[in-house]
Design a protein around this motif. Structure first.
Motif, PDB file in Angstrom:
ATOM      1  N   THR A 106       0.780  -1.199  -0.081  1.00 27.95           N
ATOM      2  CA  THR A 106       0.002   0.145  -0.140  1.00 27.95           C
ATOM      3  C   THR A 106       0.849   1.242   0.154  1.00 27.95           C
ATOM      4  OG1 THR A 106      -0.024   0.262   2.387  1.00 27.95           O
ATOM      5  CG2 THR A 106      -1.729  -1.178   1.326  1.00 27.95           C
ATOM      6  N   ARG A 107       0.315   2.308  -0.259  1.00 25.61           N
ATOM      7  CA  ARG A 107       0.873   3.651  -0.271  1.00 25.61           C
ATOM      8  C   ARG A 107       1.539   3.743   0.971  1.00 25.61           C
ATOM      9  NH1 ARG A 107       3.365   7.069  -3.371  1.00 25.61           N
ATOM     10  NH2 ARG A 107       2.035   6.336  -4.891  1.00 25.61           N
ATOM     11  N   ASN A 108       0.608   3.588   2.305  1.00 29.63           N
ATOM     12  CA  ASN A 108       1.284   3.918   3.442  1.00 29.63           C
ATOM     13  C   ASN A 108       2.398   2.836   4.002  1.00 29.63           C
ATOM     14  OD1 ASN A 108      -0.706   5.853   4.132  1.00 29.63           O
ATOM     15  ND2 ASN A 108      -1.874   4.706   5.436  1.00 29.63           N
ATOM     16  N   THR A 141       5.326   4.763   2.134  1.00 32.04           N
ATOM     17  CA  THR A 141       5.906   6.056   3.257  1.00 32.04           C
ATOM     18  C   THR A 141       6.603   5.418   4.040  1.00 32.04           C
ATOM     19  OG1 THR A 141       3.755   7.176   2.412  1.00 32.04           O
ATOM     20  CG2 THR A 141       4.863   7.774   4.274  1.00 32.04           C
ATOM     21  N   TRP A 162       3.292   2.155 -10.549  1.00 28.82           N
ATOM     22  CA  TRP A 162       2.500   1.984  -9.392  1.00 28.82           C
ATOM     23  C   TRP A 162       2.610   3.249  -8.742  1.00 28.82           C
ATOM     24  CZ3 TRP A 162       5.437   2.734  -5.024  1.00 28.82           C
ATOM     25  CH2 TRP A 162       6.826   2.693  -5.260  1.00 28.82           C
ATOM     26  N   ARG A 163       3.746   4.210  -8.593  1.00 31.46           N
ATOM     27  CA  ARG A 163       4.022   5.134  -7.816  1.00 31.46           C
ATOM     28  C   ARG A 163       2.793   6.373  -7.808  1.00 31.46           C
ATOM     29  NH1 ARG A 163       8.641   4.126  -9.663  1.00 31.46           N
ATOM     30  NH2 ARG A 163      10.511   4.003  -8.573  1.00 31.46           N
ATOM     31  N   THR A 177      -0.999   3.765  -6.869  1.00 30.41           N
ATOM     32  CA  THR A 177      -1.029   3.134  -5.653  1.00 30.41           C
ATOM     33  C   THR A 177      -1.956   3.981  -4.535  1.00 30.41           C
ATOM     34  OG1 THR A 177       1.024   1.931  -5.731  1.00 30.41           O
ATOM     35  CG2 THR A 177      -0.046   2.028  -3.630  1.00 30.41           C
ATOM     36  N   ARG A 232      -3.558   6.050  -1.538  1.00 28.73           N
ATOM     37  CA  ARG A 232      -3.179   6.328  -0.398  1.00 28.73           C
ATOM     38  C   ARG A 232      -4.136   6.079   0.610  1.00 28.73           C
ATOM     39  NH1 ARG A 232       0.621  10.246  -0.519  1.00 28.73           N
ATOM     40  NH2 ARG A 232       0.935  11.249  -2.717  1.00 28.73           N
TER      41      ARG A 232
END
Lengths: 272, 84
Positions: free
Chosen positions: A113-115, A118, B77-78, B81, B83
């Motif tokens: 996932t994005r998180n 991060t 994907w950047r 994806t 949030r």
């Protein structure tokens, strides 16, 4: 034959397991921080866990005649809460200075996932800020290929990364070439159901050679085997491979990998 | 790197392979006998794809079976994806 298990979760194993490993020839283990099977309730839980990996587990291993080294990090399974992860990352610098700590690990992705990304970027930054080696967990099952590619993309984006100081772990047939061709160390984990068997790992050795290849049990609280590395040794011998090749895979390679850390002080006590 | 015992590979692998094929056949029979399973479960397609790979003359079957059970990778994907 003396061997290293460069990735095992000693905190989840019994003292009897450690004694058996030592009897089979284990001289050094590497224990990355990981998900203990439940999400921890606060930063203090991580603080205590990091103390366990740097204070208590080295003593338990030493009693069995095994040198214990650790990696500090936050597993992707607990990386979704970015704010909480930031608090855990803030704990890392003090522990990275401890004498048995080799670097930052195991870090990586789980559901991609994005998180998670991060948090991973924060962990990589914490590692590179103090020139640490990094050990990467790649996702399970259907997420492994996609997650491995994403991890390699993130690493390729950062010019500070030295591939020789990075291990991409839990590689299988569909990801090992990606790691090796990019110049990273590739770890192969011997698990009874998921990841790789001793036979498949021997296949990968035959296909790709021993260069920058590490073999580990990743034994933890789930179905796993702390004697998986000796099983791999036996499999390689059954296939007729010479002990010089096997020793390179289970002893000389992890020795070269660990030796990149200034905290690694292992001195072979006896010939094998 | 060549397998050090090339001449004995079939001897060594035959019985374990036979046993695994029977296990595989029995598991497929078990799934067929089970009642109430949805016919359109996407895992059935993955299994069928994996079996087709086994019967293929192409090399690197292990890698191909793993690919059959893998999510696709998107180089973009950047941007895509979501949030959390």
């Amino acid at each position: 034959m003396d061997f290293f298990d460069p990735h095992i979760h000693v905190a989840s194993r019994t003292t009897d397991d450690l004694a058996l490993m030592a009897k089979m020839g284990c001289v050094v283990v590497g224990e990355p921080a990981f998900w203990m099977g439940y999400d921890r309730g606060g930063v203090n839980s991580f603080h205590d866990y990091f103390r366990q990996l740097t204070e208590w587990e080295p003593k338990r291993c030493a009693a069995a005649g095994i040198e214990h080294y650790a990696w500090m990090g936050l597993n992707a399974k607990e990386a979704e809460n970015v704010g909480f992860a930031r608090e855990v990352i803030a704990e890392l610098p003090a522990f990275l200075e401890r004498p048995n700590v080799l670097g930052v690990g195991e870090i990586g992705l789980h559901k991609c996932t994005r998180n998670e990304v991060t948090t991973l970027l924060g962990l990589i930054d914490a590692a590179l800020a103090s020139s640490q080696m990094m050990l990467f967990h790649t996702p399970h099952l259907e997420d492994k290929y996609k997650g491995t590619r994403m991890i390699l993309d993130v690493l390729a984006d950062d010019r500070r990364v030295d591939p020789a100081r990075v291990c991409i772990d839990h590689c299988e047939e569909h990801t090992i070439r990606l790691a090796l061709e990019s110049g990273y160390w590739a770890g192969v984990t011997l698990y009874p159901t998921t990841k790789a068997t001793p036979e498949r790992t021997a296949d990968m050795v035959e296909m790709y050679g021993p260069e920058r290849l590490l073999v580990n049990s990743s034994a933890d609280w789930g179905p796993s085997n702390p004697l998986a590395v000796p099983e791999f040794i036996a499999t390689m011998r059954r296939r007729g491979h010479p002990d010089s090749l096997i020793r390179r895979l289970v002893y000389e390679n992890p020795l070269a990998w660990f030796r990149q850390s200034e905290h690694f002080r292992f001195a072979p006590a006896r010939a094998t | 790197m060549a397998n050090a015992a090339t001449s004995g590979v079939l001897d060594r692998e035959f019985l374990p392979l036979r046993a695994r094929l029977i296990d595989l056949a029995a598991a497929l029979d078990r799934i067929d006998r089970a009642s109430g399973l949805p016919a359109a479960d996407p895992r059935r397609e993955q299994i069928a794809h994996g079996l087709a790979v086994l019967n293929s003359p192409e090399p690197n079957r292990a890698e191909a079976v793993l690919a059959a059970f893998s999510l696709p990778y998107d180089p973009e994907w950047r941007a895509k994806t979501p949030r959390g």
